[in-house]
Design a protein around this motif. Structure first.
Motif, mmCIF file in Angstrom:
data_model
loop_
_atom_site.group_PDB
_atom_site.id
_atom_site.type_symbol
_atom_site.label_atom_id
_atom_site.label_comp_id
_atom_site.label_asym_id
_atom_site.label_seq_id
_atom_site.Cartn_x
_atom_site.Cartn_y
_atom_site.Cartn_z
ATOM 1 N N ASP A 71 0.847 -1.187 0.000
ATOM 2 C CA ASP A 71 0.000 0.000 0.000
ATOM 3 C C ASP A 71 0.882 1.236 0.000
ATOM 4 O OD1 ASP A 71 -3.230 0.288 0.628
ATOM 5 O OD2 ASP A 71 -2.097 2.108 1.082
ATOM 6 N N ILE A 72 0.335 2.326 -0.531
ATOM 7 C CA ILE A 72 1.089 3.571 -0.649
ATOM 8 C C ILE A 72 0.896 4.487 0.549
ATOM 9 C CG2 ILE A 72 -0.694 4.943 -1.818
ATOM 10 C CD1 ILE A 72 1.518 5.906 -3.752
ATOM 11 N N GLU A 73 -0.129 4.191 1.383
ATOM 12 C CA GLU A 73 -0.489 5.070 2.497
ATOM 13 C C GLU A 73 0.054 4.516 3.814
ATOM 14 O OE1 GLU A 73 -1.173 7.580 4.972
ATOM 15 O OE2 GLU A 73 -1.866 8.215 2.982
ATOM 16 N N PRO A 74 1.020 5.201 4.444
ATOM 17 C CA PRO A 74 1.614 4.698 5.687
ATOM 18 C C PRO A 74 0.611 4.499 6.816
ATOM 19 C CG PRO A 74 2.948 6.487 4.768
ATOM 20 C CD PRO A 74 1.682 6.436 3.974
ATOM 21 N N GLU A 75 -0.393 5.374 6.926
ATOM 22 C CA GLU A 75 -1.356 5.244 8.023
ATOM 23 C C GLU A 75 -2.161 3.959 7.909
ATOM 24 O OE1 GLU A 75 -1.445 7.112 10.723
ATOM 25 O OE2 GLU A 75 0.281 8.139 9.845
ATOM 26 N N MET A 76 -2.472 3.568 6.696
ATOM 27 C CA MET A 76 -3.188 2.316 6.502
ATOM 28 C C MET A 76 -2.318 1.119 6.901
ATOM 29 S SD MET A 76 -6.324 2.376 5.524
ATOM 30 C CE MET A 76 -7.587 3.372 4.754
ATOM 31 N N GLY B 195 4.570 0.971 -0.891
ATOM 32 C CA GLY B 195 4.988 1.177 -2.266
ATOM 33 C C GLY B 195 3.822 1.499 -3.170
ATOM 34 N N ASP B 196 4.158 1.908 -4.374
ATOM 35 C CA ASP B 196 3.194 2.289 -5.407
ATOM 36 C C ASP B 196 2.963 1.088 -6.313
ATOM 37 O OD1 ASP B 196 1.883 3.372 -7.671
ATOM 38 O OD2 ASP B 196 2.830 5.322 -7.364
ATOM 39 N N TYR C 33 6.216 -0.996 -8.092
ATOM 40 C CA TYR C 33 6.813 -1.782 -7.015
ATOM 41 C C TYR C 33 7.773 -2.829 -7.572
ATOM 42 C CZ TYR C 33 3.287 -5.350 -8.193
ATOM 43 O OH TYR C 33 2.504 -6.269 -8.844
ATOM 44 N N GLN C 34 8.836 -3.087 -6.821
ATOM 45 C CA GLN C 34 9.792 -4.134 -7.155
ATOM 46 C C GLN C 34 10.049 -4.929 -5.871
ATOM 47 O OE1 GLN C 34 11.131 -4.822 -10.281
ATOM 48 N NE2 GLN C 34 9.637 -3.305 -10.995
ATOM 49 N N LEU C 35 9.527 -6.132 -5.792
ATOM 50 C CA LEU C 35 9.571 -6.911 -4.562
ATOM 51 C C LEU C 35 10.567 -8.069 -4.677
ATOM 52 C CD1 LEU C 35 5.771 -7.056 -3.685
ATOM 53 C CD2 LEU C 35 7.454 -5.283 -3.140
ATOM 54 N N PRO C 36 11.141 -8.492 -3.562
ATOM 55 C CA PRO C 36 12.089 -9.602 -3.595
ATOM 56 C C PRO C 36 11.501 -10.890 -4.160
ATOM 57 C CG PRO C 36 12.195 -8.454 -1.485
ATOM 58 C CD PRO C 36 11.018 -7.900 -2.214
ATOM 59 N N SER C 37 10.204 -11.060 -4.006
ATOM 60 C CA SER C 37 9.552 -12.291 -4.482
ATOM 61 C C SER C 37 9.025 -12.153 -5.906
ATOM 62 C CB SER C 37 8.400 -12.662 -3.542
ATOM 63 O OG SER C 37 8.873 -12.919 -2.243
ATOM 64 N N LYS C 38 9.598 -11.237 -6.671
ATOM 65 C CA LYS C 38 9.186 -11.031 -8.060
ATOM 66 C C LYS C 38 9.276 -12.340 -8.839
ATOM 67 C CE LYS C 38 10.171 -7.916 -11.945
ATOM 68 N NZ LYS C 38 10.999 -6.757 -12.373
ATOM 69 N N GLY C 39 8.187 -12.677 -9.516
ATOM 70 C CA GLY C 39 8.124 -13.909 -10.286
ATOM 71 C C GLY C 39 7.702 -15.120 -9.489
ATOM 72 N N ASP C 40 7.404 -14.920 -8.201
ATOM 73 C CA ASP C 40 7.089 -16.035 -7.315
ATOM 74 C C ASP C 40 5.609 -16.106 -6.943
ATOM 75 O OD1 ASP C 40 7.837 -18.212 -5.482
ATOM 76 O OD2 ASP C 40 7.370 -16.772 -3.892
#
Length: 270
Positions: A69-74, A98-99, A103-110
């Motif tokens: 999510d892009i909103e820290p409060e959420m 993140g947006d 977003y670029q996550l460590p689990s990309k492709g998983d």
């Protein structure tokens, strides 16, 4: 043009209160979806305060769940809920700020299931944002993984009432605080821009506190892109997905027999 979004999501507690009834409608759908696809690793885009994610973690299955999510409060509100759960559940969830466009996550492709629920796609205002989100999601999915998007089906009569001018302010909801501290009235006005396909929404929140007799009033604004069916389907096809199914409601009715468009895309096994 500037778009309104963030202000609406900064009061996470009020957001949860306003949408507590929504969970009765859509959470059973997502639980059933997880049972049908039996994923190992799930990503929820625009996960918010965990309204859906927390219920999935408590349901059947032992999949890992990431929330973006892009909103820290959420995310703070989501984290508070996670901290109250068992260690087993805490170990299965990871929250990321993140947006969804980039977003670029460590689990990309998983990930074998990525979903974008409850109108959150409507915060993708520009065509390039939409394409970037779908392309990025395609890259994060494993082969044969599914991307599921849920948004409302545009109501032409409803939109025409707000065509190029604000609609009349009306009382949308009256909500009682579970702790009986206050009653909140929610008033709404909308304006629809047909060229940008945007709903400009203004909510007036008015809280009446029972013990003190005081009241609090504040405004929140939100812009939402209105997705028409062929437009949404084309986004899937233009970014490499096949479309496995489209549902019209949370009780799995076929598209056209309800007020939703829930599109299930699949990344081909190439």
């Amino acid at each position: 043009m500037p778009y309104e979004m963030g202000e609406y999501y900064k009061r996470a507690n009020d957001y949860d209160l306003e949408y507590q009834g929504q969970s009765e409608q859509d959470v059973p759908f997502w639980k059933e979806l997880v049972m049908r696809y039996t994923p190992c690793h799930v990503l929820e885009l625009a996960c918010g305060s965990g309204r859906i994610g927390m219920e999935l973690l408590k349901g059947p299955g032992d999949f890992l769940l990431d929330g973006l999510d892009i909103e820290p409060e959420m995310l703070k509100a989501y984290l508070r809920k996670v901290s109250q759960e068992s260690p087993e559940i805490q170990q299965r969830v990871k929250l990321l700020e993140g947006d969804m466009c980039d977003y670029q996550l460590p689990s990309k492709g998983d990930y074998d299931l990525i979903f974008l629920p409850f109108n959150s796609i409507c915060h993708l205002y520009e065509l390039e944002q939409q394409l970037e989100t779908f392309r990025n999601t395609w890259e994060h999915l494993a082969p044969n993984g599914h991307f599921v998007v849920d948004t409302f089906l545009p109501d032409i009569d409803y939109l025409s009432d707000a065509l190029n001018r604000p609609s009349n302010v009306y009382l949308e909801d009256e909500i009682e605080d579970p702790d009986d501290e206050f009653t909140m009235l929610l008033y709404t006005s909308r304006k629809f821009d047909p060229y940008e396909q945007l709903q400009h929404i203004v909510w007036t929140h008015e809280k009446f506190f029972h013990e003190s007799g005081e009241n609090e009033r504040y405004l929140t604004k939100l812009d939402m892109h209105v997705f028409f069916p062929r437009e949404l389907q084309m986004l899937f096809l233009a970014t490499g997905f096949s479309i496995d199914a489209i549902y019209g409601s949370y009780d799995w009715k076929p598209f056209g027999r309800g007020t939703r468009q829930i599109v299930v895309g699949r990344k081909p096994n190439v």
